[in-house]
Design an enzyme around this catalytic site. Structure first.
Site, PDB file in Angstrom:
ATOM      1  N   HIS A 311       0.846  -1.182   0.000  1.00 25.18           N
ATOM      2  CA  HIS A 311       0.000   0.000   0.000  1.00 25.18           C
ATOM      3  C   HIS A 311       0.881   1.231   0.000  1.00 25.18           C
ATOM      4  O   HIS A 311       1.936   1.229   0.618  1.00 25.18           O
ATOM      5  CB  HIS A 311      -0.921   0.015   1.233  1.00 25.18           C
ATOM      6  N   ASP A 369      -8.108  -5.226  -0.220  1.00 24.63           N
ATOM      7  CA  ASP A 369      -8.593  -5.821  -1.464  1.00 24.63           C
ATOM      8  C   ASP A 369      -8.325  -7.310  -1.526  1.00 24.63           C
ATOM      9  O   ASP A 369      -8.998  -8.050  -2.244  1.00 24.63           O
ATOM     10  CB  ASP A 369      -7.931  -5.141  -2.661  1.00 24.63           C
TER      11      ASP A 369
END
Ligand code: CMC
Length: 434
Positions: A311, A369
Site C-alpha cells: 500500500h 482488497d
C-alpha cells in the site's frame, strides 16, 4: 470549513547561496508541513514530487491515516470500532457532518436517503445505450456523469441546500445505479428499490432478486455488505479523492466530479485491485503453484506483482484488512463455502508473504482488497462488479471531501506545475522542407 492549521515554526531553504525562510505548519496529529506557497514567487523554483509522496494538497478534518502504525480514523473514530458498531448510513452521516448523529439525526438522515433511491424514469434508457458486455465501471462513469443532466436543480455549488440535496441524491441513487449496471450486463430486468430495507439489504436485493422470485436477504450477508461499505467509505487524499477535489476545484458540478472519481478508482493500482487480486488467485489456482508466483513477484525483471499486497500509505498491516479478514470468514461460514479452493490459496499466500524476507523487508502486507475480493465473490458478485461496490461506498467520502473543499476559504483551483524536459522553442519547418 474553518481553517485550523497552526504555525509550528520555520524552515530555511538555501538555493544558490540565497536563503529563504519558509513557515512550518501543523495539524492536530501527523507530520508537519513546510508551506511553500510563496516559493516560486520569491525564489523562482518549483518543488518536484511526482505521485505527491511528500505533498499535502489540502487541509482536511475528515480522515486520518498513520500508515506506519496501521491506524485509520474517520473523524477521530477508529475504523474497527465503526465497522463493529455503526451502520454505513451512520458512518456516512459522521463523514459528512463531522460528528456521530443523535438518535433523531440518524433517523432523519436514514429516512432522507431511503426516499431518494429511485431514478428518473428516463434515466433507465441510458443503460440501454451500452453494449451488454460493457464493464460495469464504464457504465458507472457514464451514468453518474449523466446525473447532472437529470438533476440540474441541485448543481449550484454555491448553494448549501443544493449541495446537500445533490449529496443525498448521490448516496441514495448510487446502489440503484450499481445494481442496474449489473442487471443490464446479465440481461435481467431492473429491480425497483424497496425503501423499507436498509441500505445494504436493499442493494443486495436489487442485485439478486428477479421479478419472478424475490431474494431473501440474509442478515449476515447484509451486515457484511454494510461493513464492506464502511471500510471503503473514505481514505483521505488517495488518487480518486484527489481527482474529485481537483475536478471540483474548477467549480464543476458535484455529479461530474464524482464521475471523475469513479474513473480514477477504476485503475488496477487503486480500486481495481480487488478484481485484480481475485483474478490473480484464480490464475494461481492451487497451493502448490504459489512459490512460482512469489518468485515472479520478487523478480525485478518480471512486471508481475502480488495483487492485494502493499500500500502506498500503510507500511504496516492495513487496519481495514483485519476487519475484512473476519468478515470474509463470517461470510464463508454463512454460505458454507469454507473449503473454497481460492480461500486456501489466499490463506497460504498470506502466510508465505508475511514470512518471506522480500515482503517483510519492503513492508508489503495484505491490503483490504486481498480479502474483499474473496468475500464478494462468495456473496455472488462477478469480479467486474467489485470496483463498482467500492465506488458505491467511496461516494460518501468523495462527497464529504468535495464539500469540505468547497467550504474551505483557502481553496484555489488545482494547478500543479511541471519540470519541462521537452524541446525548447524552435521555428516551424514547412511541410515540403521536412
Ligand atoms: N508485489 C511485489 N512487489 C511489490 C508489490 C507487490 N504487490 N508492491 C510493491 N512492491 C515492491 C516494488 O517492486 C518496489 O520494489 P523496489 O523498491 O525494489 O523497486 C517496492 O515494493 C516499493 O513499491 P512501490 O511501487 O514504489 O510502492 P508504492 O507505494 O508506490 O505502491 C502499490 C503501492 C499499492 C501501488 C503497490 O504496492 C502495488 O502495486 N500493489 C499491488 C496492487 C494493489 O494491491 N493495490 C491496492 C492498493 S489498496 C487499495 C486502495 O487503497 O486503493
Amino acid at each position: 470549513m474553518k481553517n485550523k492549521v497552526q504555525n509550528k515554526g520555520g524552515a530555511q531553504l538555501t538555493i544558490n547561496g540565497k536563503t529563504y525562510d519558509l513557515p512550518v505548519l501543523g495539524g492536530s496529529v501527523g507530520p508537519d508541513v513546510i508551506d511553500i506557497r510563496t516559493l516560486y514567487r520569491d525564489a523562482g523554483v518549483f518543488t518536484y514530487d511526482p505521485g505527491f509522496t511528500s505533498t499535502a494538497s489540502c487541509e482536511s478534518q475528515i480522515t486520518y491515516i498513520d500508515g506506519d502504525k496501521g491506524v485509520l480514523l474517520y473523524r477521530g473514530y477508529p475504523i474497527d470500532q465503526l465497522a463493529d458498531n455503526a451502520s454505513f448510513i451512520e458512518t456516512a452521516y459522521l463523514l459528512l457532518h463531522g460528528d456521530l448523529p443523535t438518535h433523531d439525526e440518524l433517523e432523519t438522515f436514514d429516512w432522507t436517503i431511503r426516499r431518494h433511491t429511485m431514478l428518473h424514469d428516463q434515466f433507465d434508457q441510458f443503460f440501454r445505450g451500452f453494449r451488454r458486455d460493457a464493464h460495469p465501471m464504464a457504465i458507472m462513469v457514464g451514468t453518474v456523469g449523466a446525473l447532472s443532466a437529470f438533476y440540474h436543480d441541485s448543481t449550484d455549488i454555491n448553494d448549501l441546500q443544493a449541495r446537500t440535496i445533490s449529496a443525498h441524491r448521490m448516496i441514495a441513487k448510487m446502489p440503484t445505479i450499481a445494481a442496474r449496471a449489473y442487471k443490464y450486463s446479465i440481461g435481467q430486468p431492473f429491480i425497483t428499490p424497496r425503501n423499507d430495507l436498509d441500505y445494504a439489504a436493499n442493494f443486495l436485493r436489487m442485485c439478486f432478486a428477479v421479478p419472478a422470485e424475490d431474494y431473501e436477504v440474509s442478515p449476515t450477508l447484509a451486515r457484511a455488505m454494510d461493513k464492506i461499505f464502511i471500510l471503503h467509505a473514505d481514505h483521505e487524499q488517495n488518487a480518486s479523492t484527489s481527482t474529485v477535489r481537483l475536478a471540483g476545484s474548477s467549480g464543476a458540478n458535484p455529479f461530474a466530479c464524482i464521475a471523475s472519481g469513479i474513473a480514477s478508482l477504476w485503475g488496477p493500482a487503486h480500486g481495481g485491485a480487488n478484481e485484480a487480486a481475485l483474478t490473480m488467485l484464480e490464475e494461481i489456482g492451487s497451493v502448490d503453484r504459489i512459490p512460482e508466483f512469489v518468485r515472479r513477484a520478487k523478480d525485478k525483471n518480471d512486471p508481475f506483482r502480488l495483487m492485494g499486497f502493499g500500500h502506498r500509505v500503510y507500511k504496516n498491516y492495513d487496519p481495514r484488512a483485519t476487519v475484512m479478514r473476519d468478515t470474509c470468514h463470517a461470510v464463508l461460514d454463512e454460505l458454507g463455502v469454507r473449503d473454497e479452493p481460492l480461500l486456501a490459496v489466499a490463506m497460504e499466500l498470506e502466510r508465505i508473504a508475511l514470512e518471506d524476507e522480500y515482503f517483510v523487508e519492503k513492508k508489503l502486507y495484505p491490503n483490504i482488497d486481498f480479502y474483499s475480493g474473496i468475500t464478494l465473490r462468495a456473496m455472488g458478485f462477478p469480479t467486474d462488479m467489485f470496483t463498482v461496490l467500492f465506488a458505491v461506498a467511496r461516494t460518501v467520502g468523495w462527497i464529504a471531501q468535495w464539500s469540505e473543499m468547497i467550504e474551505d476559504p483557502s481553496q484555489k483551483i488545482g494547478r500543479p506545475r511541471q519540470v519541462f524536459t521537452g524541446a525548447p522553442e524552435r521555428a516551424y519547418v514547412k511541410r515540403d522542407q521536412r
